[in-house]
Every structure is written in structure tokens, then in C-alpha cells.
Scaffold this motif. Structure first.
Motif, short mmCIF file in Angstrom:
data_model
loop_
_atom_site.label_atom_id
_atom_site.label_comp_id
_atom_site.label_asym_id
_atom_site.label_seq_id
_atom_site.Cartn_x
_atom_site.Cartn_y
_atom_site.Cartn_z
N THR B 158 0.81 -1.18 0.12
CA THR B 158 -0.02 -0.01 0.01
C THR B 158 0.78 1.39 -0.01
N ARG B 159 0.32 2.26 -0.46
CA ARG B 159 1.03 3.53 -0.52
C ARG B 159 1.57 3.87 0.95
N VAL B 160 0.53 3.64 1.83
CA VAL B 160 0.79 4.08 3.21
C VAL B 160 2.13 3.47 3.76
N THR B 161 2.09 2.33 3.41
CA THR B 161 3.22 1.60 4.00
C THR B 161 4.66 1.92 3.29
N VAL B 162 4.63 2.52 1.94
CA VAL B 162 5.84 2.80 1.30
C VAL B 162 6.13 4.26 1.71
N THR B 163 5.22 5.01 2.07
CA THR B 163 5.37 6.50 2.78
C THR B 163 6.18 6.33 4.24
N ARG B 164 5.49 5.24 4.96
CA ARG B 164 6.06 5.23 6.41
C ARG B 164 7.58 4.57 6.26
N ILE B 165 7.72 3.54 5.41
CA ILE B 165 9.21 3.05 5.38
C ILE B 165 10.28 4.22 4.74
N LEU B 166 9.65 4.65 3.60
CA LEU B 166 10.57 5.91 3.00
C LEU B 166 10.98 6.94 4.16
N GLY B 167 10.08 7.36 5.11
CA GLY B 167 10.28 8.39 6.37
C GLY B 167 11.18 7.67 7.11
N LYS B 168 10.95 6.27 7.41
CA LYS B 168 12.14 5.71 8.31
C LYS B 168 13.60 5.45 7.62
N LEU B 169 13.59 5.24 6.45
CA LEU B 169 14.95 5.21 5.83
C LEU B 169 15.52 6.65 5.82
N GLU B 170 14.74 7.49 5.69
CA GLU B 170 15.29 8.97 5.53
C GLU B 170 15.66 9.48 7.04
N GLU B 171 14.96 9.10 7.85
CA GLU B 171 15.48 9.51 9.30
C GLU B 171 16.74 8.73 9.73
#
Lengths: 195, 195
Positions: B158-171
Motif C-alpha cells: 500500500t501507498r501508506v506502507t511505502v510512505t512510512r518506510i521511506l520516512g524511516k529510511l530517511e530518518e
């Protein structure tokens, strides 16, 4: 057991070999295996050991490292298999062999794209039935000795999930399970499967 | 805009055409598109509309219905694209084109086989970086205008999952997100990503 064979469409077969259930077919550079009887699967695996199936192959199909871009790569017999080793030297890889491989992996990626695992499994069974099924009185028989674990690996799911869904499909009269992992598909009913 | 071109390696290009972002490239029997600039994706879809990506293609790549066994099948520009239409008549499908297609879809099925979605996404980013990345001061820039929704579709999540993981990878300092969906990969760090 090796037998010298007369010339084949693809050069001359070096020899024919028998493989028992779940044996690896040796990978030789510049050689292809032509499956004469039985069924093999090709696969690669991830760093954590997860197996990724890239195709299931039956009589007449050609398999070998030259027909994949993956490394690691392995060919394994699912049933008793008889295969001929064919040299590739002075032979070009033919488009129709690659198209055959493309077709398999495209089918698998489509099957794995269904959001619900029950739909994936139904689509996988219908695909297996079409490729390897044999008409019997009660439906279309898949006799590939594929365990629930194998089916789970092909779909990236768990054995427990496959077992549960197969049970449900049987209850609904869409499949019939026989001994030795054989499955009879009621294809007309499966075709309309949606819930 | 169409321009008559001189002869190409593959017969003579009929004409060259420009496509803006997210335009379908027309499918013509017995013709292939050669991508000159930009990036397109090829995909099929399921009965429920789920899109199944089968490849991303850049300059020099050939795409067309003849190089897939899927139906439906569509080619869509992700960026601004310039492509030449090349006739296939009297031409055989060449093995290297099919091997190129096989390589893409094999890579995609491997990426989608990781059990954890964060691992899938990291592997997808690394793969995109290798194919389409451009070295910049801060890392490897992926400038494909792929939305989170696109990435989710490529992984069946899902889009929500991708957004969450990208945020984590950026952090974690593994990626840097810029405007217009551009992503800079810190490749050395990503290579060692495991959690």
C-alpha cells in the motif's frame, strides 16, 4: 543410467539421464536439459534462504542457466524425471525458448500479484492444471507431488495458510485432494471463484 | 511531433515521437518502440484493476507487445519520453531483447519475494539506482517521478506502507527525499541495510 541418443532438433543429445524425486539437475555451462518425462522446477533464492520459483517445466521444455539471468540458479526434479543433455556450442539461444521462459515468469508474477492469498492459490492451481493437468472422471488431475510447503513458496506465503485455504476449497467442492499430494480441480467452479 | 529518421540498427525507424509524463505509448502489431530519452514502464493488470509492473525501460531499450506474453499489456511514459517506432517485419525477435526482458522481470520477482516490505523497498531502490541512477554529490539520484503509489504497485503493497518506510529510511540517513519525487540513495549504507 545414461543412454546414447540419436540426433535431436537441437544438435545431438550427449546422453539421457534419470532423476528421482527432488534431485538437482547438474548445471553445465553451454548445455541445456531437455525434459523428456516428468516435471522440474527452476528457482533462485534470497540471502535468507527464501526460495523463489521461476518456472515449472515438463516434457519438451528446455531448461538451463543460459535461459535465465539469475544467479544462484537451480533446476530440481519434482517427479521422476528423464532428461537429455544438449550442447549449446555453435548454437544460438533461440527466441522461442526465451519466450517460453518469459511466459512462465510473467504468469508467476501475475499470480503473485493478487492481493488475497486464496485468489493467488486458485490462480496457481488453475495455471498448474492448464500446464500439467490430466483429465480424469472427476475433473482435472494435478499430479506433481507439490507439497503445501512448495505451493507456499511459489506464492511467498506460509504452509499453514496454504493448508487452510486448500481445506476451504475442498469444503466448497472446488477441489478434491487425493493421496500423494495429488489434487483434482473442478475447473468450471474454480473459474468463477471469487470469495 | 514526428521526425523522419535515418536507418537504425533495427531496420528503419518509421518516426520519432515525444510523449509527456504518464502517456500511453500506442501498441502496434509488428512494431517496437526504441526508447531514446526518458523512462517508460510496462505493465499488465488483474481483473480487479491491480496493476502489475513487468519492467522499467530507459534509453536504448526496446519495448513492445512482441516482447511479452501478457494480455492486457501497456507501455506508459514515467518521464518525458522520446521514442522511435521500429518495424519488426522481416525481422526476427532477437534473443538479446528477450533476455533483457527476462532479466527485468526476474529481478522484479526476486525483489517481490522478500518477506519484509522494507527489504523489498530497499532492494527496489537499489535496483532502480543501479539502472537509472545518476551520481550526485550526496549519493545516487533516482529522478523517475515515481510516486509512493507507483512504488507500492511495483511491490504489491500500500501507498501508506511505502510512505512510512521511506520516512524511516530517511530518518536513518539511508536516503534523502527531494522535491518532485526524487530520491538520493546513500548506497553504501543501503547495501548493508538489514533492519
Amino acid at each position: 543410467m545414461s543412454t546414447v541418443l540419436p540426433s535431436q532438433t537441437l544438435g545431438t543429445a550427449l546422453y539421457q539421464e534419470n532423476f528421482s524425486l527432488r534431485s538437482p539437475l547438474p548445471l553445465k555451462n553451454n548445455y541445456l536439459w531437455k525434459i523428456e518425462t516428468g516435471v522440474v522446477r527452476t528457482f533462485t533464492w534470497l540471502e535468507d534462504g527464501t526460495l523463489v520459483t521461476t518456472g515449472l517445466w515438463g516434457p519438451g521444455d528446455l531448461v538451463g542457466k543460459a535461459l535465465s539471468t539469475l544467479d544462484p540458479y537451480q533446476i530440481e526434479s519434482l517427479t521422476h524425471v528423464q532428461a537429455s543433455l544438449l550442447p549449446l556450442e555453435n548454437e544460438q539461444i533461440r527466441s522461442e525458448w526465451l519466450l517460453n521462459h518469459l511466459q512462465q515468469i510473467e504468469a508467476l508474477i501475475v499470480i503473485r500479484s493478487y492481493r488475497r492469498v486464496d485468489m493467488m492459490l486458485v490462480k496457481l492451481l488453475v495455471w498448474l492444471g492448464k500446464r500439467f493437468g490430466r483429465a480424469v472422471e472427476t475433473g482435472n488431475l494435478i499430479d506433481l507431488r507439490l507439497t503445501h510447503h512448495d505451493l507456499a513458496e511459489m506464492l511467498g506465503t506460509t504452509r499453514v495458510t496454504v493448508t487452510r485455504i486448500l481445506g476451504k476449497l475442498e469444503e466448497q467442492g472446488l477441489i478434491q485432494r487425493l493421496q500423494l499430494q495429488r489434487i483434482v480441480l473442478k475447473e468450471d467452479e474454480l473459474w468463477h471463484y471469487e470469495i
